[in-house]
Motif scaffolding. Structure first.
Motif: not given
Length: 393
Positions: A264-281
């Motif tokens: 396994y190898l990946d960058r240590a990143s964060q995800i920051r979104l203004p909202s965690w939903s959009r419509g039915r998703i």
């Protein structure tokens, strides 16, 4: 409701477990051909442990996991220069703490949810068309299907997030550290229940003995270049270049890398979104708000988020808009706090300079004094969230 969950890591199977328990028709789709194996270990505690308890899987986790008795920092020559007993800190949690392979945690959750959940391996979504009444989903291999809701639980590089929310460039925050992990069998030396660390300016290497004569190695290093995501050979070459000249057992460890059972190898990143939903998703786990591997609690947060979302959907009686709003309002303060804390932890894993290294090693040594260890880590073992009670089935 008919709910599609994309991703069979930690968050996806947890959500599947609770939704099928509440009577929904759940489909779980995973891009990999089977449940992922190997990878790194996680320290599992707090409210995530409580969710696992409500699922009845804690005995299995304690049986398959580890209670580490020593965290040991060593010099380039292997001499112990600092150490402490993590069990002193674990006592604050009432023993509700275990170190476990992330893939072992995932499998335990998946097995608990398996009964009434349709699971599709080797496929993923290619399009999402939300017309307000349903979501028409296109798949890489299967025929298109309609669902009432779609939940992206497909990790840091979420396909659902890209399709519904836009490119990662708008949401991903790289913390400047890349993480690699692999495990091999038969490696020596072998220190049972001891996390052995060697830290230099810019990187850290950790060795931990696992069950069945396996040993896991984890590398954390500062790196500003591009990280190849789907090319294991290129990833291993990157790790060799970056670790060239590092002391301790690193040359011998890298010689074992071609025999690794998993990598396994990946960058240590964060995800920051203004909202965690959009419509039915909606998004959960790392797809919604990855705290980064530096936070050390991504798996627990994934389980907490999945449980809170399932309870919110049950409480809202099918009103997905109200459920998504309740889910985010309940969880966001906890997640943002974990993310903010993780941004300050880089020096503990990959010090930027000699001064940070000396300070870090000094703190590790002070952790051998139980009151100081409790003061330093006690608060982090108690999550500032009250889980909702399990709704009536």
């Amino acid at each position: 409701m008919r709910v599609l969950i994309v991703g069979a890591g930690i968050a996806g199977p947890t959500l599947a477990y609770w939704l099928q328990r509440f009577g929904h028709e759940v489909t779980l789709v995973e891009r990999a051909p089977h449940l992922r194996e190997g990878g790194y270990v996680v320290d599992f505690w707090g409210a995530g442990f409580d969710v696992a308890d409500r699922m009845g899987i804690v005995p299995r986790l304690m049986d398959e996991g580890y209670v580490v008795r020593e965290a040991r920092e060593v010099s380039r020559s292997g001499r112990r220069i600092a150490h402490f007993d993590p069990r002193h800190v674990i006592g604050i949690s009432g023993g509700r703490f275990v170190t476990i392979g992330r893939s072992d945690l995932s499998r335990a959750i998946h097995d608990a949810a398996h009964g009434d959940v349709e699971t599709v391996f080797g496929d993923t979504v290619t399009s999402l068309d939300d017309d307000g009444e349903r979501v028409r989903v296109g798949f890489q291999h299967a025929e298109p299907r309609d669902f009432d809701l779609v939940v992206g639980a497909d990790g840091l590089h979420s396909r659902v997030r890209t399709l519904a929310f836009g490119s990662d460039g708008e949401s991903e925050r790289y913390l400047g550290i890349t993480v690699a992990a692999f495990d091999v069998t038969g490696y020596r030396p072998r220190d049972e229940l001891v996390a052995v660390m060697h830290t230099e300016v810019g990187h850290q290497v950790l060795r931990l003995a696992l069950h069945d004569d396996a040993t896991m190695f984890c590398f954390m290093f500062r790196y500003d270049g591009a990280v190849p995501l789907d090319d294991v050979a290129a990833q291993q070459e990157l790790l060799r270049r970056r670790m060239n000249g590092v002391g301790w057992e690193v040359p011998a460890i890298l010689e074992q890398m071609p025999q690794a059972r998993t990598f396994y190898l990946d960058r240590a990143s964060q995800i920051r979104l203004p909202s965690w939903s959009r419509g039915r998703i909606a998004l959960i786990g790392d797809a919604a708000a990855a705290p980064s591997l530096l936070a050390g609690q991504g798996s627990a947060l994934a389980m907490i988020g999945a449980y809170v979302l399932a309870c919110a959907l049950q409480h809202a009686q099918g009103d997905h808009r109200a459920a998504f709003a309740e889910y985010e309002q309940s969880l966001a303060p906890l997640v943002r706090g974990k993310q903010d804390a993780a941004t300050r932890l880089g020096a503990a894993f990959a010090p930027r300079n000699r001064l940070q290294l000396l300070l870090r090693n000094g703190i590790v040594g002070l952790m051998a004094i139980p009151p100081i260890a409790n003061l330093a880590m006690g608060r982090s073992l108690i999550d500032p969230i009250r889980l909702p009670p399990v709704p009536a089935d």
